[in-house]
Motif scaffolding. Structure first.
Motif, PDB file in Angstrom:
ATOM      1  N   ALA A 167       0.836  -1.207   0.000  1.00 30.16           N
ATOM      2  CA  ALA A 167       0.000   0.000   0.000  1.00 30.16           C
ATOM      3  C   ALA A 167       0.869   1.255   0.000  1.00 30.16           C
ATOM      4  CB  ALA A 167      -0.923   0.003   1.214  1.00 30.16           C
ATOM      5  N   ASP A 168       2.048   1.169   0.637  1.00 32.54           N
ATOM      6  CA  ASP A 168       3.055   2.231   0.590  1.00 32.54           C
ATOM      7  C   ASP A 168       2.477   3.603   0.937  1.00 32.54           C
ATOM      8  OD1 ASP A 168       5.606   3.267   0.218  1.00 32.54           O
ATOM      9  OD2 ASP A 168       5.320   3.626  -1.933  1.00 32.54           O
ATOM     10  N   GLY A 169       1.728   3.650   2.037  1.00 33.37           N
ATOM     11  CA  GLY A 169       1.213   4.941   2.495  1.00 33.37           C
ATOM     12  C   GLY A 169      -0.020   5.432   1.777  1.00 33.37           C
ATOM     13  N   ASP A 170      -0.636   4.605   0.943  1.00 30.87           N
ATOM     14  CA  ASP A 170      -1.809   5.031   0.178  1.00 30.87           C
ATOM     15  C   ASP A 170      -2.898   5.558   1.109  1.00 30.87           C
ATOM     16  OD1 ASP A 170      -3.506   5.254  -2.159  1.00 30.87           O
ATOM     17  OD2 ASP A 170      -4.516   3.427  -1.495  1.00 30.87           O
ATOM     18  N   ARG A 171      -3.343   6.774   0.861  1.00 30.93           N
ATOM     19  CA  ARG A 171      -4.397   7.425   1.643  1.00 30.93           C
ATOM     20  C   ARG A 171      -4.112   7.383   3.150  1.00 30.93           C
ATOM     21  NH1 ARG A 171      -9.004   9.063  -0.983  1.00 30.93           N
ATOM     22  NH2 ARG A 171      -9.148   8.430  -3.169  1.00 30.93           N
ATOM     23  N   GLY A 172      -2.836   7.583   3.479  1.00 30.02           N
ATOM     24  CA  GLY A 172      -2.457   7.692   4.882  1.00 30.02           C
ATOM     25  C   GLY A 172      -2.319   6.385   5.616  1.00 30.02           C
ATOM     26  N   LEU A 173      -2.163   5.269   4.891  1.00 28.40           N
ATOM     27  CA  LEU A 173      -2.032   3.976   5.555  1.00 28.40           C
ATOM     28  C   LEU A 173      -0.593   3.764   6.025  1.00 28.40           C
ATOM     29  CD1 LEU A 173      -3.752   1.449   6.271  1.00 28.40           C
ATOM     30  CD2 LEU A 173      -2.642   0.333   4.348  1.00 28.40           C
ATOM     31  N   THR A 174      -0.257   4.362   7.142  1.00 26.85           N
ATOM     32  CA  THR A 174       1.015   4.104   7.793  1.00 26.85           C
ATOM     33  C   THR A 174       0.908   2.779   8.539  1.00 26.85           C
ATOM     34  OG1 THR A 174       0.315   5.214   9.811  1.00 26.85           O
ATOM     35  CG2 THR A 174       1.377   6.583   8.102  1.00 26.85           C
ATOM     36  N   PRO A 175       2.030   2.167   8.932  1.00 22.72           N
ATOM     37  CA  PRO A 175       1.942   0.938   9.733  1.00 22.72           C
ATOM     38  C   PRO A 175       1.112   1.109  10.995  1.00 22.72           C
ATOM     39  CG  PRO A 175       4.163   1.203   8.873  1.00 22.72           C
ATOM     40  CD  PRO A 175       3.421   2.463   8.509  1.00 22.72           C
ATOM     41  N   ALA A 176       1.232   2.260  11.647  1.00 21.49           N
ATOM     42  CA  ALA A 176       0.454   2.500  12.868  1.00 21.49           C
ATOM     43  C   ALA A 176      -1.037   2.570  12.550  1.00 21.49           C
ATOM     44  CB  ALA A 176       0.916   3.791  13.534  1.00 21.49           C
ATOM     45  N   GLN A 177      -1.393   3.259  11.467  1.00 16.58           N
ATOM     46  CA  GLN A 177      -2.794   3.367  11.080  1.00 16.58           C
ATOM     47  C   GLN A 177      -3.340   2.015  10.655  1.00 16.58           C
ATOM     48  OE1 GLN A 177      -4.932   6.323  11.097  1.00 16.58           O
ATOM     49  NE2 GLN A 177      -6.261   4.504  11.075  1.00 16.58           N
ATOM     50  N   ALA A 178      -2.541   1.243   9.940  1.00 19.38           N
ATOM     51  CA  ALA A 178      -2.970  -0.085   9.510  1.00 19.38           C
ATOM     52  C   ALA A 178      -3.253  -0.985  10.711  1.00 19.38           C
ATOM     53  CB  ALA A 178      -1.906  -0.715   8.612  1.00 19.38           C
ATOM     54  N   ASN A 179      -2.397  -0.914  11.719  1.00 18.29           N
ATOM     55  CA  ASN A 179      -2.623  -1.714  12.925  1.00 18.29           C
ATOM     56  C   ASN A 179      -3.894  -1.284  13.650  1.00 18.29           C
ATOM     57  OD1 ASN A 179      -0.523  -3.807  13.599  1.00 18.29           O
ATOM     58  ND2 ASN A 179       0.839  -2.097  13.137  1.00 18.29           N
ATOM     59  N   ALA A 180      -4.145   0.022  13.680  1.00 17.69           N
ATOM     60  CA  ALA A 180      -5.364   0.521  14.320  1.00 17.69           C
ATOM     61  C   ALA A 180      -6.602   0.055  13.554  1.00 17.69           C
ATOM     62  CB  ALA A 180      -5.328   2.043  14.399  1.00 17.69           C
ATOM     63  N   ASP A 181      -6.548   0.137  12.213  1.00 17.14           N
ATOM     64  CA  ASP A 181      -7.669  -0.324  11.392  1.00 17.14           C
ATOM     65  C   ASP A 181      -7.893  -1.826  11.577  1.00 17.14           C
ATOM     66  OD1 ASP A 181      -7.879   2.245  10.390  1.00 17.14           O
ATOM     67  OD2 ASP A 181      -6.904   1.792   8.479  1.00 17.14           O
ATOM     68  N   ARG A 182      -6.809  -2.568  11.633  1.00 19.64           N
ATOM     69  CA  ARG A 182      -6.885  -4.026  11.786  1.00 19.64           C
ATOM     70  C   ARG A 182      -7.512  -4.406  13.127  1.00 19.64           C
ATOM     71  NH1 ARG A 182      -4.200  -8.875  10.117  1.00 19.64           N
ATOM     72  NH2 ARG A 182      -3.297 -10.164  11.756  1.00 19.64           N
ATOM     73  N   GLN A 183      -7.085  -3.747  14.181  1.00 19.24           N
ATOM     74  CA  GLN A 183      -7.598  -4.078  15.511  1.00 19.24           C
ATOM     75  C   GLN A 183      -9.071  -3.718  15.646  1.00 19.24           C
ATOM     76  OE1 GLN A 183      -5.885  -5.830  17.962  1.00 19.24           O
ATOM     77  NE2 GLN A 183      -7.986  -5.970  18.693  1.00 19.24           N
ATOM     78  N   SER A 184      -9.443  -2.542  15.138  1.00 20.64           N
ATOM     79  CA  SER A 184     -10.834  -2.118  15.201  1.00 20.64           C
ATOM     80  C   SER A 184     -11.733  -3.084  14.434  1.00 20.64           C
ATOM     81  CB  SER A 184     -10.977  -0.699  14.638  1.00 20.64           C
ATOM     82  OG  SER A 184     -12.333  -0.312  14.569  1.00 20.64           O
ATOM     83  N   ALA A 185     -11.306  -3.466  13.226  1.00 20.97           N
ATOM     84  CA  ALA A 185     -12.092  -4.388  12.414  1.00 20.97           C
ATOM     85  C   ALA A 185     -12.155  -5.770  13.059  1.00 20.97           C
ATOM     86  CB  ALA A 185     -11.502  -4.477  11.008  1.00 20.97           C
ATOM     87  N   HIS A 186     -11.031  -6.220  13.626  1.00 19.99           N
ATOM     88  CA  HIS A 186     -10.995  -7.504  14.315  1.00 19.99           C
ATOM     89  C   HIS A 186     -12.007  -7.533  15.462  1.00 19.99           C
ATOM     90  CE1 HIS A 186      -9.505 -10.154  17.580  1.00 19.99           C
ATOM     91  NE2 HIS A 186      -9.221 -10.979  16.586  1.00 19.99           N
ATOM     92  N   ASN A 187     -12.093  -6.450  16.228  1.00 19.14           N
ATOM     93  CA  ASN A 187     -13.033  -6.385  17.339  1.00 19.14           C
ATOM     94  C   ASN A 187     -14.472  -6.476  16.841  1.00 19.14           C
ATOM     95  OD1 ASN A 187     -10.907  -6.110  19.127  1.00 19.14           O
ATOM     96  ND2 ASN A 187     -11.055  -3.878  19.236  1.00 19.14           N
ATOM     97  N   GLN A 188     -14.764  -5.804  15.722  1.00 19.08           N
ATOM     98  CA  GLN A 188     -16.113  -5.854  15.166  1.00 19.08           C
ATOM     99  C   GLN A 188     -16.462  -7.258  14.668  1.00 19.08           C
ATOM    100  OE1 GLN A 188     -17.759  -2.544  12.779  1.00 19.08           O
ATOM    101  NE2 GLN A 188     -15.702  -1.683  12.849  1.00 19.08           N
ATOM    102  N   ILE A 189     -15.500  -7.913  14.024  1.00 21.27           N
ATOM    103  CA  ILE A 189     -15.753  -9.267  13.516  1.00 21.27           C
ATOM    104  C   ILE A 189     -16.017 -10.221  14.670  1.00 21.27           C
ATOM    105  CG2 ILE A 189     -14.704 -11.235  12.329  1.00 21.27           C
ATOM    106  CD1 ILE A 189     -13.243  -9.210  10.532  1.00 21.27           C
ATOM    107  N   MET A 190     -15.256 -10.088  15.734  1.00 22.89           N
ATOM    108  CA  MET A 190     -15.407 -10.997  16.864  1.00 22.89           C
ATOM    109  C   MET A 190     -16.705 -10.763  17.632  1.00 22.89           C
ATOM    110  SD  MET A 190     -12.879 -12.953  16.565  1.00 22.89           S
ATOM    111  CE  MET A 190     -13.050 -13.886  18.073  1.00 22.89           C
ATOM    112  N   THR A 191     -17.201  -9.525  17.638  1.00 25.86           N
ATOM    113  CA  THR A 191     -18.416  -9.230  18.402  1.00 25.86           C
ATOM    114  C   THR A 191     -19.668  -9.217  17.527  1.00 25.86           C
ATOM    115  OG1 THR A 191     -18.009  -6.846  18.129  1.00 25.86           O
ATOM    116  CG2 THR A 191     -17.174  -7.908  20.133  1.00 25.86           C
ATOM    117  N   LEU A 192     -19.545  -8.759  16.277  1.00 32.91           N
ATOM    118  CA  LEU A 192     -20.707  -8.618  15.402  1.00 32.91           C
ATOM    119  C   LEU A 192     -20.694  -9.586  14.222  1.00 32.91           C
ATOM    120  CD1 LEU A 192     -20.748  -4.706  15.194  1.00 32.91           C
ATOM    121  CD2 LEU A 192     -22.177  -6.139  16.663  1.00 32.91           C
ATOM    122  N   GLY A 193     -19.491  -9.908  13.757  1.00 32.88           N
ATOM    123  CA  GLY A 193     -19.358 -10.771  12.585  1.00 32.88           C
ATOM    124  C   GLY A 193     -19.153 -10.005  11.300  1.00 32.88           C
TER     125      GLY A 193
END
Length: 269
Positions: A167-193
């Motif tokens: 992705a190389d920073g596409d639309r602000g996807l830094t490693p830190a932002q990617a980890n935040a997006d991943r964790q937030s989505a993971h929490n939603q999948i585990m609780t909501l599906g």
């Protein structure tokens, strides 16, 4: 292109460059000239000229309508149809997703990871309802899309790391932002599906979407099923109360038809 791969003696650079030419095309293009392909791929014009000549000679590109511009050719169409036919989940998901599109009045989508973006490979439009303009071949960013966040959550650690590099920073996807997006989505999948990206951070203001990952064993990595519509037709409350649960049931039905075990929502990612 991944720099580590290019250093591998097994890596065929010329082939990779040829494929990058094919991936430069977008659904909205009325053909591309060598200069435009060069701009999109970052390859020298002389290299692009040799590659497009070769691809046109083999039928993967064509000059059928305008001799100064290239378009995807018949060999590429045949290759795409062969790939689709060999993946059984694509055909099996069709009736499920079309019924879902009709019931909810949303555009249903199948997306795969394409290097550093999400690529739409299949759409099911609701009958008799005006829907989003997104088409097959359109690419969405990882950051700021429900489909992208769902993919980041569903990928393995190695796949996630590769996706972030590409992705190389596409639309602000830094490693830190990617980890935040991943964790937030993971929490939603585990609780909501399912995953709903915060509309305030969505990459386009005129789209709301809900996404569910599906492990396509034939591909070796997840794909994403998504339903989307204009915000006024698909507010968050409707995504949470109706469309998200219905999409999740469709994906679970597909998993049962494929003989898969528990989905992403029933196991740690």
């Amino acid at each position: 292109m991944d720099g580590d791969l290019e250093k591998d003696r097994r890596f065929a650079t010329t082939l990779a460059r040829g494929l990058s030419v094919l991936r430069a095309f977008r659904p909205s293009d009325d053909g591309l000239g060598n200069a435009e392909i060069s701009d999109r791929t970052g390859l020298p014009k002389s290299t692009v000229s040799r590659l497009t000549f070769t691809l046109q000679s083999l039928g993967y590109l064509t000059h059928a309508r305008r001799h100064d511009r290239y378009r995807p050719g018949p060999a590429l169409l045949a290759l795409g149809n062969l790939a689709s036919a060999s993946l059984s989940f694509v055909d099996l998901s069709g009736p499920l997703m079309q019924r879902l599109a009709d019931e909810t009045g949303t555009l249903s989508l199948l997306l795969v990871r394409d290097a550093g973006r999400m690529l739409i490979v299949k759409t099911w439009r609701p009958r008799g309802v005006a829907s989003l303009w997104l088409e097959v071949g359109h690419r969405l960013p990882f950051h700021g899309s429900s489909s992208g966040h769902a993919m980041l959550a569903a990928l393995t650690e190695d796949g996630f790391a590769q996706a972030v590099r590409e992705a190389d920073g596409d639309r602000g996807l830094t490693p830190a932002q990617a980890n935040a997006d991943r964790q937030s989505a993971h929490n939603q999948i585990m609780t909501l599906g399912y995953v709903i990206t915060d509309p305030e951070s969505y990459f386009a203001a005129n789209i709301h979407a809900v996404a569910v990952p599906f492990l396509a064993r034939e591909l070796g990595e997840p794909v994403i099923f998504t339903c989307g519509a204009m915000p006024e037709a698909l507010p968050v409350v409707r995504m949470q109360g109706e469309v998200g649960p219905k999409l999740l049931r469709c994906v679970r039905d597909l998993e049962r038809m494929m003989g898969h075990g528990g989905g992403f929502g029933s196991q740690d990612l």
